[in-house]
Motif scaffolding. Sequence first.
Motif, PDB file in Angstrom:
ATOM      1  N   PRO A 129     -50.717 -45.043  32.475  1.00 15.34           N
ATOM      2  CA  PRO A 129     -50.127 -46.374  32.606  1.00 15.34           C
ATOM      3  C   PRO A 129     -49.482 -46.832  31.298  1.00 15.34           C
ATOM      4  CG  PRO A 129     -52.486 -46.568  32.307  1.00 15.34           C
ATOM      5  CD  PRO A 129     -52.186 -45.087  32.392  1.00 15.34           C
ATOM      6  N   SER A 130     -48.493 -47.688  31.412  1.00 20.58           N
ATOM      7  CA  SER A 130     -47.852 -48.256  30.235  1.00 20.58           C
ATOM      8  C   SER A 130     -48.765 -49.297  29.612  1.00 20.58           C
ATOM      9  CB  SER A 130     -46.528 -48.910  30.623  1.00 20.58           C
ATOM     10  OG  SER A 130     -46.777 -50.074  31.397  1.00 20.58           O
ATOM     11  N   PRO A 131     -48.542 -49.652  28.336  1.00 19.14           N
ATOM     12  CA  PRO A 131     -49.336 -50.733  27.734  1.00 19.14           C
ATOM     13  C   PRO A 131     -49.237 -52.036  28.522  1.00 19.14           C
ATOM     14  CG  PRO A 131     -48.162 -49.520  26.037  1.00 19.14           C
ATOM     15  CD  PRO A 131     -47.654 -49.015  27.356  1.00 19.14           C
ATOM     16  N   GLU A 132     -48.076 -52.299  29.096  1.00 19.83           N
ATOM     17  CA  GLU A 132     -47.909 -53.515  29.886  1.00 19.83           C
ATOM     18  C   GLU A 132     -48.780 -53.472  31.145  1.00 19.83           C
ATOM     19  OE1 GLU A 132     -44.886 -52.912  27.034  1.00 19.83           O
ATOM     20  OE2 GLU A 132     -45.399 -51.590  28.716  1.00 19.83           O
ATOM     21  N   GLN A 133     -48.880 -52.317  31.766  1.00 13.59           N
ATOM     22  CA  GLN A 133     -49.762 -52.185  32.925  1.00 13.59           C
ATOM     23  C   GLN A 133     -51.223 -52.336  32.519  1.00 13.59           C
ATOM     24  OE1 GLN A 133     -48.067 -48.334  34.019  1.00 13.59           O
ATOM     25  NE2 GLN A 133     -47.472 -49.164  36.011  1.00 13.59           N
ATOM     26  N   VAL A 134     -51.575 -51.786  31.371  1.00 13.67           N
ATOM     27  CA  VAL A 134     -52.951 -51.896  30.883  1.00 13.67           C
ATOM     28  C   VAL A 134     -53.297 -53.363  30.612  1.00 13.67           C
ATOM     29  CG1 VAL A 134     -54.539 -51.260  29.027  1.00 13.67           C
ATOM     30  CG2 VAL A 134     -52.934 -49.566  29.922  1.00 13.67           C
ATOM     31  N   ASP A 135     -52.328 -54.113  30.099  1.00 11.80           N
ATOM     32  CA  ASP A 135     -52.558 -55.523  29.793  1.00 11.80           C
ATOM     33  C   ASP A 135     -53.002 -56.314  31.027  1.00 11.80           C
ATOM     34  OD1 ASP A 135     -51.869 -55.155  27.141  1.00 11.80           O
ATOM     35  OD2 ASP A 135     -49.796 -55.866  27.392  1.00 11.80           O
ATOM     36  N   THR A 136     -52.535 -55.898  32.192  1.00 11.63           N
ATOM     37  CA  THR A 136     -52.847 -56.647  33.412  1.00 11.63           C
ATOM     38  C   THR A 136     -54.064 -56.087  34.163  1.00 11.63           C
ATOM     39  OG1 THR A 136     -51.360 -55.295  34.788  1.00 11.63           O
ATOM     40  CG2 THR A 136     -50.409 -57.232  33.684  1.00 11.63           C
ATOM     41  N   HIS A 137     -54.651 -55.004  33.627  1.00  9.34           N
ATOM     42  CA  HIS A 137     -55.793 -54.400  34.316  1.00  9.34           C
ATOM     43  C   HIS A 137     -57.038 -55.271  34.169  1.00  9.34           C
ATOM     44  CE1 HIS A 137     -58.413 -51.298  35.916  1.00  9.34           C
ATOM     45  NE2 HIS A 137     -59.186 -51.399  34.853  1.00  9.34           N
ATOM     46  N   ASP A 138     -57.786 -55.407  35.241  1.00 11.16           N
ATOM     47  CA  ASP A 138     -59.036 -56.164  35.229  1.00 11.16           C
ATOM     48  C   ASP A 138     -60.172 -55.212  34.841  1.00 11.16           C
ATOM     49  OD1 ASP A 138     -60.987 -58.054  35.543  1.00 11.16           O
ATOM     50  OD2 ASP A 138     -60.980 -57.989  37.742  1.00 11.16           O
ATOM     51  N   TRP A 139     -60.501 -55.188  33.566  1.00 11.09           N
ATOM     52  CA  TRP A 139     -61.474 -54.234  33.034  1.00 11.09           C
ATOM     53  C   TRP A 139     -62.895 -54.622  33.453  1.00 11.09           C
ATOM     54  CZ3 TRP A 139     -60.289 -49.882  30.073  1.00 11.09           C
ATOM     55  CH2 TRP A 139     -58.947 -49.765  29.715  1.00 11.09           C
ATOM     56  N   THR A 140     -63.585 -53.691  34.068  1.00 10.03           N
ATOM     57  CA  THR A 140     -64.990 -53.903  34.420  1.00 10.03           C
ATOM     58  C   THR A 140     -65.869 -53.541  33.227  1.00 10.03           C
ATOM     59  OG1 THR A 140     -65.337 -51.646  35.215  1.00 10.03           O
ATOM     60  CG2 THR A 140     -64.458 -53.257  36.800  1.00 10.03           C
ATOM     61  N   ALA A 141     -67.143 -53.860  33.332  1.00 13.82           N
ATOM     62  CA  ALA A 141     -68.086 -53.494  32.275  1.00 13.82           C
ATOM     63  C   ALA A 141     -68.144 -51.975  32.126  1.00 13.82           C
ATOM     64  CB  ALA A 141     -69.471 -54.056  32.585  1.00 13.82           C
ATOM     65  N   GLU A 142     -68.070 -51.264  33.246  1.00 16.45           N
ATOM     66  CA  GLU A 142     -68.097 -49.802  33.199  1.00 16.45           C
ATOM     67  C   GLU A 142     -66.839 -49.256  32.523  1.00 16.45           C
ATOM     68  OE1 GLU A 142     -68.660 -51.615  35.873  1.00 16.45           O
ATOM     69  OE2 GLU A 142     -70.806 -51.255  36.265  1.00 16.45           O
ATOM     70  N   ASP A 143     -65.693 -49.863  32.814  1.00 14.67           N
ATOM     71  CA  ASP A 143     -64.443 -49.451  32.168  1.00 14.67           C
ATOM     72  C   ASP A 143     -64.547 -49.608  30.656  1.00 14.67           C
ATOM     73  OD1 ASP A 143     -63.324 -49.066  34.677  1.00 14.67           O
ATOM     74  OD2 ASP A 143     -62.213 -50.962  34.664  1.00 14.67           O
ATOM     75  N   LEU A 144     -65.041 -50.758  30.227  1.00 14.13           N
ATOM     76  CA  LEU A 144     -65.127 -51.048  28.793  1.00 14.13           C
ATOM     77  C   LEU A 144     -66.105 -50.114  28.102  1.00 14.13           C
ATOM     78  CD1 LEU A 144     -65.104 -54.941  28.965  1.00 14.13           C
ATOM     79  CD2 LEU A 144     -63.252 -53.463  28.168  1.00 14.13           C
ATOM     80  N   ALA A 145     -67.215 -49.812  28.773  1.00 11.69           N
ATOM     81  CA  ALA A 145     -68.197 -48.897  28.186  1.00 11.69           C
ATOM     82  C   ALA A 145     -67.602 -47.501  28.033  1.00 11.69           C
ATOM     83  CB  ALA A 145     -69.454 -48.850  29.053  1.00 11.69           C
ATOM     84  N   PHE A 146     -66.827 -47.065  29.027  1.00  8.73           N
ATOM     85  CA  PHE A 146     -66.181 -45.754  28.953  1.00  8.73           C
ATOM     86  C   PHE A 146     -65.218 -45.704  27.777  1.00  8.73           C
ATOM     87  CE2 PHE A 146     -62.609 -42.967  29.843  1.00  8.73           C
ATOM     88  CZ  PHE A 146     -63.224 -41.784  30.222  1.00  8.73           C
ATOM     89  N   ALA A 147     -64.378 -46.740  27.636  1.00  6.21           N
ATOM     90  CA  ALA A 147     -63.401 -46.766  26.554  1.00  6.21           C
ATOM     91  C   ALA A 147     -64.087 -46.780  25.191  1.00  6.21           C
ATOM     92  CB  ALA A 147     -62.492 -47.978  26.694  1.00  6.21           C
ATOM     93  N   GLU A 148     -65.176 -47.552  25.077  1.00  5.12           N
ATOM     94  CA  GLU A 148     -65.899 -47.603  23.806  1.00  5.12           C
ATOM     95  C   GLU A 148     -66.469 -46.239  23.440  1.00  5.12           C
ATOM     96  OE1 GLU A 148     -69.695 -49.925  21.711  1.00  5.12           O
ATOM     97  OE2 GLU A 148     -69.195 -50.276  23.818  1.00  5.12           O
ATOM     98  N   GLN A 149     -67.054 -45.556  24.424  1.00  9.62           N
ATOM     99  CA  GLN A 149     -67.613 -44.227  24.177  1.00  9.62           C
ATOM    100  C   GLN A 149     -66.516 -43.232  23.802  1.00  9.62           C
ATOM    101  OE1 GLN A 149     -70.671 -42.978  23.939  1.00  9.62           O
ATOM    102  NE2 GLN A 149     -69.808 -40.946  23.575  1.00  9.62           N
ATOM    103  N   ARG A 150     -65.382 -43.311  24.499  1.00 10.87           N
ATOM    104  CA  ARG A 150     -64.288 -42.381  24.257  1.00 10.87           C
ATOM    105  C   ARG A 150     -63.717 -42.541  22.846  1.00 10.87           C
ATOM    106  NH1 ARG A 150     -58.652 -42.231  25.116  1.00 10.87           N
ATOM    107  NH2 ARG A 150     -57.942 -40.109  25.613  1.00 10.87           N
TER     108      ARG A 150
END
Length: 327
Positions: A251-272
């Motif tokens: 996804p583009s940064p603009e698409q990412v900006d509109t994504h509704d990040w869940t707690a699981e999403d955020l935990a994955f990104a932090e670990q990565r």
Amino acid sequence: MSASPPVRLSVLDTTLIGRTPESAFADTIALARYAERLGYTRYWMAEHHGAPGVGSSAPAITAGAIAAATARIHVGSGGVMLPNHVPLVVAEQFGTLAALYPGRIDLGVGRAAPEPRTRAMLARDLVNYPADDFAGRVAELIGSLTQGFVSPRATQPPSVWILGSSSAGASLAATLGVPFAFAHHFGRGDAAAAIEHYRRHFQPSTAFPEPYAMVTLLTVVADTDAAAARLAGSADLMFRSMVAGRPILLPSPEQVDTHDWTAEDLAFAEQRRRGQAIGGPETVRDVIAGLLARTGADELMVTSQMYHLADRMRSLELTARQLPVPA
């Protein structure tokens, strides 16, 4: 804090697809040319299967295209996953590349198997090669490149590297007397311990009388920490969707900006992102210097997974400024 002594600097690419495969491969070629102009040592292609947002399923083909489009930079695989292939075929492919582009071809090999559906499709052609016989495959591959009946047998065969994220790969590389690349960008394993094990047990070979170790790093560099964090979100979201069973294009940064990040999403990104170099120049400089100080690696290979080619080019440029390449 700065890295000392200087190390070589290289690129690992996965040809992430955000728009079309054609545009993604055009970006890969353009980035390889730019890396060469910046003085990077090598440009490697990874091998991945079954993901719509990842185009690097055939590293031998892409490596040939990159070598044809450049003049000096070393080109190769980071890596070919030998459980997916008959060693003879890999030897013929990379032997041909080495004859076409003398002295410029690297052959990094790893043991990671693909996801089950791809593995089942490949297994029809690999019934005589057990998936866990990685050491045997490597021995057959090296023998085919240097002393078997394979043709063409290049005057300068490709340099064989062992890729890994544990002491198992380090042990095999040390036993064979070949370079070792630790996949720190995976975010798991102890790079320092594996590289120390490799150096301690290294057995000199004709091609490599001394050990040589590389460490790979996810590197997203922008003018500020906030800008880099935003750009890194594209790959975070793509790989999170893949793990969740909902594979998507990058996804583009603009698409990412509109994504509704869940707690699981955020935990994955932090670990990565943990232990990786994502930020402005000073932040990245400190991360790189710390990693090199802990591992004593001879070479750093960066993978910069962003949507826009201009951002990837800028990241390579800023990285090179923080870690000047040796003359």
